[in-house]
Design an enzyme around this catalytic site. Structure first.
Site, mmCIF file in Angstrom:
data_model
loop_
_atom_site.group_PDB
_atom_site.id
_atom_site.type_symbol
_atom_site.label_atom_id
_atom_site.label_comp_id
_atom_site.label_asym_id
_atom_site.label_seq_id
_atom_site.Cartn_x
_atom_site.Cartn_y
_atom_site.Cartn_z
ATOM 1 N N CYS A 108 0.968 -1.818 -0.098
ATOM 2 C CA CYS A 108 -0.154 -0.219 -0.383
ATOM 3 C C CYS A 108 0.831 1.424 -0.195
ATOM 4 O O CYS A 108 0.902 1.717 -0.968
ATOM 5 C CB CYS A 108 -0.815 0.073 1.120
ATOM 6 N N HIS A 115 -3.863 -5.299 0.257
ATOM 7 C CA HIS A 115 -2.745 -5.656 1.395
ATOM 8 C C HIS A 115 -2.828 -7.829 1.514
ATOM 9 O O HIS A 115 -4.331 -8.394 1.704
ATOM 10 C CB HIS A 115 -3.779 -5.518 2.516
ATOM 11 N N GLU A 151 -1.898 -9.599 2.732
ATOM 12 C CA GLU A 151 -1.380 -9.670 4.411
ATOM 13 C C GLU A 151 -2.450 -10.430 4.766
ATOM 14 O O GLU A 151 -2.835 -11.597 5.888
ATOM 15 C CB GLU A 151 -0.858 -9.272 5.100
#
Length: 547
Positions: A380, A519, A521
């Site tokens: 990001c 993102h 993750e």
């Protein structure tokens, strides 16, 4: 129709209700049941999207664009069930819904009260999707006795009476403090917590007792006697080396069996825990170690980057190595040279964030990784800072910066390589935003598709030409600099399907340097590590062998 398990907490906060809920969900799945997990938060924010990470930790984002509590990340990581907007609600959202109905006249002129209008709204939320799964696990945020949590406790009390007998049970998580001076575990705080719960009409069926020391059988029997539960329903919860040992640990202590007994499910299906034995083996028996620096601005609170930390752990498991994470404050580099702080690491990760503070340090971290040929993953804002660094130091745009920082300062200081995203395509319609719109829920949120460049590193890592990843941002890299940057070797390796929004950049001549606008993750799991994190750690392992 789903059976409901309501998970509450007492004595102190942050005992691990979310982890206990997630582990229970995993154990019920191991026995062949389908599950869904939900979080009910008493705070008055509509959602945590506008909260500082120092206040609330990470904001987890769902595929359908909800900004939620970080516990939903635990739920997904342990069960693999994608969370939805309907899996998270706060007092703020509940009261907002009630007041909107009152303004429309839905209540036909009645006096609006906490009981029944607020509690009914909570109960309607609990019913959503109840025919889709075998078990609905609902965690109530905060601790029993918190004034803001009372409507939720009253709602679940009513809800359990509305349902047929045996359809709902209550699981209460407490702390057994240890007094070193006397060498005793004290059960009185747990007794008082249960009495507080009983005073509002809820009798727990299962007690999960956190403790740093073994709980003797006589203490379990004492707790059972004074708290009016069966002794086999007093489940110890000890500290663990890794959170991923929790399903096996809770199974050893009989939590899943206690839940099935409380519902009268007999004979209980035998659990298949092979997945969790493999996870535990990979965690506890690494074959090496790598050092990764997370260069961020919220490093004082590790929960601000919870999913990133866990995704790195998953990447380590995929490579059978331990990932040793060190948190590095990006503001350090604004006063000092980055090199002394980053030398010795096998990889560098720069996560997301908001605002200008600490960004010059992130830019220096990206420069260090590019010049020293250290594996770099920018997420990001971390991608945006890598692009700004390339524009300044490689493409000759000396004043490159972000429109976000000019907006904060109220004057133009930078050539905006990163600009405020004013419109984009979501599904089949166009979304429009202004810089002065409300902050809450107005970002590019949720899952979006991206097309990967054939032959790029990311296409090789993903093994496909099209991906779907979760976003949470309102600023975007400007494609008007694409030609100049690609001429210097920074490849725009992933774009939105319409070709307007950069999703991924990578240095074509670097061992491993990737920036992503999304993102990754948020979709990583211990039994299914995200491919970007798995390959990032693999690259770190390669670097460690060269040192």
């Amino acid at each position: 129709m789903a059976r409901y398990v309501f998970i509450t907490g007492g004595v102190v906060s942050s005992l691990g209700k979310g982890l206990a809920s997630a582990a229970l969900g995993a154990l019920l799945q191991a026995r062949g049941f389908s599950v869904r997990l939900r979080k009910l938060d008493p705070y008055l924010n509509v959602d945590p999207g506008t909260m500082s990470p120092f206040e609330h930790g990470e904001v987890f984002v769902t595929d359908d664009g909800a900004e939620t509590d970080l516990d939903l990340g635990h739920y997904e990581r342990f069960t693999g069930v994608p969370a939805r907007k309907t899996d998270s609600v706060s007092s703020g959202r509940i009261y907002s819904n009630v007041l909107e109905k009152e303004r429309r006249g839905d209540y036909l002129g009645k006096t609006i009260q906490v009981v029944p209008h607020v509690t009914n709204e909570i109960k309607e939320f609990l019913k959503i999707g109840e025919d889709e799964v075998d078990f609905m696990l609902c965690e109530i945020g905060g601790t029993v006795g918190d004034i803001e949590g009372l409507p939720f406790f009253e709602a679940i009390r009513q809800f359990s009476h509305d349902k047929p007998r045996g359809q709902c049970i209550f699981m209460h998580l407490t702390l057994l403090p240890y007094l070193a001076a006397s060498g005793e575990l004290k059960t009185k705080p747990t007794q008082h917590s249960v009495k507080e719960l009983q005073s509002i009409g809820i009798a727990p069926d299962i007690l999960v007792c956190r403790s740093e020391h073994p709980i003797p059988q006589k203490e379990r029997e004492k707790i059972a006697l004074f708290c009016n539960v069966r002794s086999e329903s007093v489940v110890p919860a000890y500290d663990l080396k890794s959170i991923y040992e929790a399903p096996l640990a809770y199974h050893r202590e009989g939590l899943d069996q206690a839940v099935l007994d409380a519902f009268g499910i007999s004979p209980a299906p035998r659990p298949n825990l092979d997945r969790w034995h493999d996870v535990a083996d990979r965690i506890n028996n690494p074959e090496g170690e790598v050092n990764v620096a997370i260069v961020g601005k919220y490093v004082q609170l590790e929960d601000a980057y919870k999913s990133i930390k866990e995704a790195l752990t998953h990447g380590g498991m995929a490579n059978r190595v331990k990932v040793k994470v060190e948190w590095v404050d990006s503001e350090l580099f604004e006063r000092e040279d980055a090199a002394p702080h980053l030398e010795g690491f096998h990889a560098i990760l720069v996560p997301g964030g908001f605002g200008e503070r600490g960004t010059e340090g992130k830019i220096k971290a990206a420069q260090f990784a590019r010049e020293r040929r250290i594996p770099y993953l920018g997420i990001c804002l971390g991608m945006q800072m890598a692009v700004i660094e390339a524009a300044r130091n490689v493409a000759g745009v000396a004043t490159a910066g972000s429109e976000e920082f000019d907006h904060e300062a109220g004057k133009k200081r930078f050539e905006p390589v990163v600009y405020h995203l004013k419109e984009w395509i979501q599904g089949n319609h166009k979304v429009e935003r202004k810089a002065d719109d409300d902050k809450g829920g107005t970002m590019r949120l949720g899952a979006y598709d991206a097309a990967l460049t054939e032959g790029s590193r990311v296409a090789e890592i993903y093994g496909t030409a099209s991906i779907e990843e979760r976003h949470r941002h309102r600023y975007e890299v400007d494609t008007k600099y694409r030609e100049a940057l690609e001429a210097q070797g920074l490849c725009f390796a992933g774009m939105s399907p319409d070709g307007r929004l950069p999703e991924i950049v990578e240095w074509s001549d670097h061992p491993w340097f990737i920036g992503v606008q999304f993102h990754p993750e948020l979709k990583s799991k211990p039994f299914a590590p995200h491919p970007l994190f798995a390959d990032f750690v693999r690259a770190a392992v390669e670097t460690s062998r060269l040192v």
